[in-house]
Write a protein that holds these residues in place. Structure first.
Motif, PDB file in Angstrom:
ATOM      1  N   SER A 148      41.218  50.203  25.506  1.00 56.47           N
ATOM      2  CA  SER A 148      41.569  51.110  26.599  1.00 56.47           C
ATOM      3  C   SER A 148      42.460  50.362  27.584  1.00 56.47           C
ATOM      4  CB  SER A 148      40.316  51.618  27.293  1.00 56.47           C
ATOM      5  OG  SER A 148      39.684  50.570  27.996  1.00 56.47           O
ATOM      6  N   PRO A 149      43.403  51.049  28.227  1.00 53.76           N
ATOM      7  CA  PRO A 149      44.320  50.357  29.146  1.00 53.76           C
ATOM      8  C   PRO A 149      43.603  49.560  30.231  1.00 53.76           C
ATOM      9  CG  PRO A 149      45.124  52.573  28.689  1.00 53.76           C
ATOM     10  CD  PRO A 149      43.765  52.475  28.044  1.00 53.76           C
ATOM     11  N   THR A 150      42.543  50.153  30.816  1.00 57.34           N
ATOM     12  CA  THR A 150      41.839  49.438  31.879  1.00 57.34           C
ATOM     13  C   THR A 150      41.189  48.164  31.363  1.00 57.34           C
ATOM     14  OG1 THR A 150      41.359  51.545  32.950  1.00 57.34           O
ATOM     15  CG2 THR A 150      40.081  49.650  33.675  1.00 57.34           C
ATOM     16  N   ALA A 151      40.531  48.260  30.184  1.00 57.68           N
ATOM     17  CA  ALA A 151      39.871  47.081  29.616  1.00 57.68           C
ATOM     18  C   ALA A 151      40.877  45.983  29.302  1.00 57.68           C
ATOM     19  CB  ALA A 151      39.107  47.470  28.356  1.00 57.68           C
ATOM     20  N   LEU A 152      42.016  46.364  28.716  1.00 58.04           N
ATOM     21  CA  LEU A 152      43.028  45.371  28.359  1.00 58.04           C
ATOM     22  C   LEU A 152      43.575  44.664  29.605  1.00 58.04           C
ATOM     23  CD1 LEU A 152      44.944  47.387  25.622  1.00 58.04           C
ATOM     24  CD2 LEU A 152      43.654  45.280  25.256  1.00 58.04           C
ATOM     25  N   ILE A 153      43.822  45.434  30.660  1.00 54.24           N
ATOM     26  CA  ILE A 153      44.376  44.851  31.882  1.00 54.24           C
ATOM     27  C   ILE A 153      43.358  43.938  32.565  1.00 54.24           C
ATOM     28  CG2 ILE A 153      45.214  45.379  34.202  1.00 54.24           C
ATOM     29  CD1 ILE A 153      46.430  47.962  33.005  1.00 54.24           C
ATOM     30  N   VAL A 154      42.103  44.428  32.700  1.00 55.25           N
ATOM     31  CA  VAL A 154      41.075  43.631  33.370  1.00 55.25           C
ATOM     32  C   VAL A 154      40.819  42.324  32.623  1.00 55.25           C
ATOM     33  CG1 VAL A 154      38.627  43.538  33.979  1.00 55.25           C
ATOM     34  CG2 VAL A 154      39.941  45.597  34.458  1.00 55.25           C
ATOM     35  N   VAL A 155      40.576  42.424  31.310  1.00 60.25           N
ATOM     36  CA  VAL A 155      40.275  41.234  30.517  1.00 60.25           C
ATOM     37  C   VAL A 155      41.487  40.314  30.435  1.00 60.25           C
ATOM     38  CG1 VAL A 155      39.630  40.414  28.218  1.00 60.25           C
ATOM     39  CG2 VAL A 155      38.472  42.397  29.196  1.00 60.25           C
ATOM     40  N   GLY A 156      42.680  40.892  30.279  1.00 58.97           N
ATOM     41  CA  GLY A 156      43.894  40.083  30.195  1.00 58.97           C
ATOM     42  C   GLY A 156      44.168  39.310  31.465  1.00 58.97           C
ATOM     43  N   VAL A 157      43.987  39.966  32.616  1.00 64.73           N
ATOM     44  CA  VAL A 157      44.212  39.295  33.901  1.00 64.73           C
ATOM     45  C   VAL A 157      43.174  38.190  34.122  1.00 64.73           C
ATOM     46  CG1 VAL A 157      44.112  39.617  36.398  1.00 64.73           C
ATOM     47  CG2 VAL A 157      45.409  41.220  34.988  1.00 64.73           C
ATOM     48  N   LEU A 158      41.909  38.482  33.841  1.00 68.80           N
ATOM     49  CA  LEU A 158      40.863  37.466  34.007  1.00 68.80           C
ATOM     50  C   LEU A 158      41.117  36.260  33.105  1.00 68.80           C
ATOM     51  CD1 LEU A 158      37.610  39.635  34.281  1.00 68.80           C
ATOM     52  CD2 LEU A 158      38.757  38.373  36.101  1.00 68.80           C
ATOM     53  N   ASN A 159      41.544  36.513  31.871  1.00 74.59           N
ATOM     54  CA  ASN A 159      41.853  35.406  30.964  1.00 74.59           C
ATOM     55  C   ASN A 159      43.042  34.591  31.468  1.00 74.59           C
ATOM     56  OD1 ASN A 159      39.891  35.410  28.939  1.00 74.59           O
ATOM     57  ND2 ASN A 159      40.888  37.032  27.796  1.00 74.59           N
ATOM     58  N   ALA A 160      44.049  35.266  32.001  1.00 74.41           N
ATOM     59  CA  ALA A 160      45.217  34.552  32.522  1.00 74.41           C
ATOM     60  C   ALA A 160      44.837  33.678  33.714  1.00 74.41           C
ATOM     61  CB  ALA A 160      46.307  35.547  32.920  1.00 74.41           C
ATOM     62  N   VAL A 161      44.011  34.214  34.607  1.00 77.31           N
ATOM     63  CA  VAL A 161      43.536  33.435  35.756  1.00 77.31           C
ATOM     64  C   VAL A 161      42.748  32.215  35.281  1.00 77.31           C
ATOM     65  CG1 VAL A 161      41.955  33.451  37.724  1.00 77.31           C
ATOM     66  CG2 VAL A 161      43.497  35.381  37.350  1.00 77.31           C
ATOM     67  N   SER A 162      41.854  32.430  34.324  1.00 76.89           N
ATOM     68  CA  SER A 162      41.039  31.338  33.796  1.00 76.89           C
ATOM     69  C   SER A 162      41.910  30.294  33.098  1.00 76.89           C
ATOM     70  CB  SER A 162      39.995  31.898  32.830  1.00 76.89           C
ATOM     71  OG  SER A 162      39.167  30.872  32.338  1.00 76.89           O
ATOM     72  N   ALA A 163      42.931  30.751  32.347  1.00 75.78           N
ATOM     73  CA  ALA A 163      43.815  29.815  31.645  1.00 75.78           C
ATOM     74  C   ALA A 163      44.554  28.916  32.626  1.00 75.78           C
ATOM     75  CB  ALA A 163      44.812  30.586  30.779  1.00 75.78           C
TER      76      ALA A 163
END
Length: 354
Positions: A290-305
């Motif tokens: 889902s767009p919301t899930a992809l954006i939330v998880v993608g942003v959190l992963n980018a911050v963590s990376a």
């Protein structure tokens, strides 16, 4: 900081619980779908994963802390430096080889609108901002604590010039019997500044690991593909073991009291199992495309990376390799480089199964 970690976990959980069910991903098929799809078998594996990852995480982060009775593994020993270099390589590879590619995959997914997600490299941009933010937190925290320590030391010296340790240092658990007088004041301040830096590094590093652990646990918990979960268990156990050793080494150098060590061990150990349990609970309403899930998880992963990469390179590897201990001993420096490459290489290979 431990309280901040807990608040972060609660905020992420509430956000996911509220936001993800509202998004629909009917136009895209789940990345976990395929020929191997068995809900009951997947649930059994996820329960096993919670137990295995919890135990492995506790072992990994506790090893450096509870092996101080072994002379060779004390923070000033050569073996400890080599093991820490290996664990730092694991953390570095986690950011570059696991977290960042996952963020790229999510934020460039065809399930998202082409504009702006396909036109701008959000993963690297967010990771860059995250790395700069880490430097800001590191710098401001160190400056604040140094000023606070200096004020405390000055106040105590005015009251009693022959005082042995300022109360602030006793609270930090840093007692080596130095006299805070004109002759030894400079030496004590240098040691305490290093101790404060170790504490900032340990806390910021754990924050980045906590964010990533919740996200990766959520992904596993929501999966109903046992063929995907089975190799993930082994990969995550390896990941948590050596990442925990790296964090445990930082906690040991930070010289925390028993209570703070216990809190940090607890948060590191339970975040991935917590994420898996959260994913199991959300599996009926959670759509990983889902767009919301992809954006939330993608942003959190980018911050963590960005956080993990910055911490691994600047605060762990650069601080050790440019320090006096390794700069004065080329042979030990070479062994540490070998350890870094082995750790990073081993974690990179895990990307095949993760």
């Amino acid at each position: 900081m431990a309280r901040n970690n807990f608040n972060l976990l609660v905020a992420i959980s509430v956000f996911l619980l509220v936001a993800l069910p509202l998004a629909s991903g009917e136009e895209c098929s789940s990345k976990y779908e395929g020929g191997c799809h068995d809900k009951n078998a997947a649930l059994k594996l996820k329960v096993i994963a919670i137990f295995c990852i919890l135990v492995t995480s506790m072992i990994g982060i506790s090893l450096p802390i509870f092996t101080t009775s072994v002379p060779a593994l004390k923070p000033d020993g050569d073996l400890f430096v080599i093991v820490k270099a290996f664990a730092s390589g694991v953390i570095l590879a986690t950011g570059y080889m696991h977290v960042m590619p996952d963020s790229f995959e999510d934020l460039t997914s065809p399930c998202l609108p082409q504009r702006p997600w396909q036109k701008f490299p959000f993963t690297t941009f967010i990771a860059m901002i995250s790395a700069v933010f880490v430097l800001m937190v590191d710098s401001f925290s160190s400056s604040f604590l140094k000023k606070k320590l200096a004020l405390s030391s000055s106040s105590n010296n005015l009251e009693d010039p022959a005082i042995t340790e300022p109360k602030e240092l006793e609270h930090l658990g840093h007692g080596h019997g130095h006299v805070v007088a004109n002759g030894n004041d400079k030496n004590v301040n240098a040691e305490d500044e290093q101790l404060l830096r170790y504490r900032v590094v340990a806390q910021v590093l754990e924050l980045g690991i906590v964010v990533h652990s919740v996200v990766i646990g959520l992904s596993m918990g929501a999966s109903e593909n046992p063929c995907t979960i089975r190799p993930l268990i082994a990969a995550l156990c390896f990941h948590q073991l050596f990442e925990g050793m790296g964090l445990g080494g930082c906690i040991l150098q930070a010289d925390y009291g028993t209570k703070m060590k216990t809190i940090m061990i607890f948060f590191f150990s339970v975040t991935t199992p917590f994420g898996i349990a959260l994913g199991i609970g959300l599996s009926k309403v959670y759509s990983d495309t889902s767009p919301t899930a992809l954006i939330v998880v993608g942003v959190l992963n980018a911050v963590s990376a960005g956080l993990l990469n910055c911490m691994a390179l600047v605060d762990l590897l650069a601080a050790d390799f440019m320090g006096a201990k390794l700069q004065g001993r080329m042979k030990l420096q070479l062994w540490c480089y070998v350890a870094v490459l082995l750790g990073a290489g081993g974690m990179s290979v895990m990307a095949i199964w993760a």
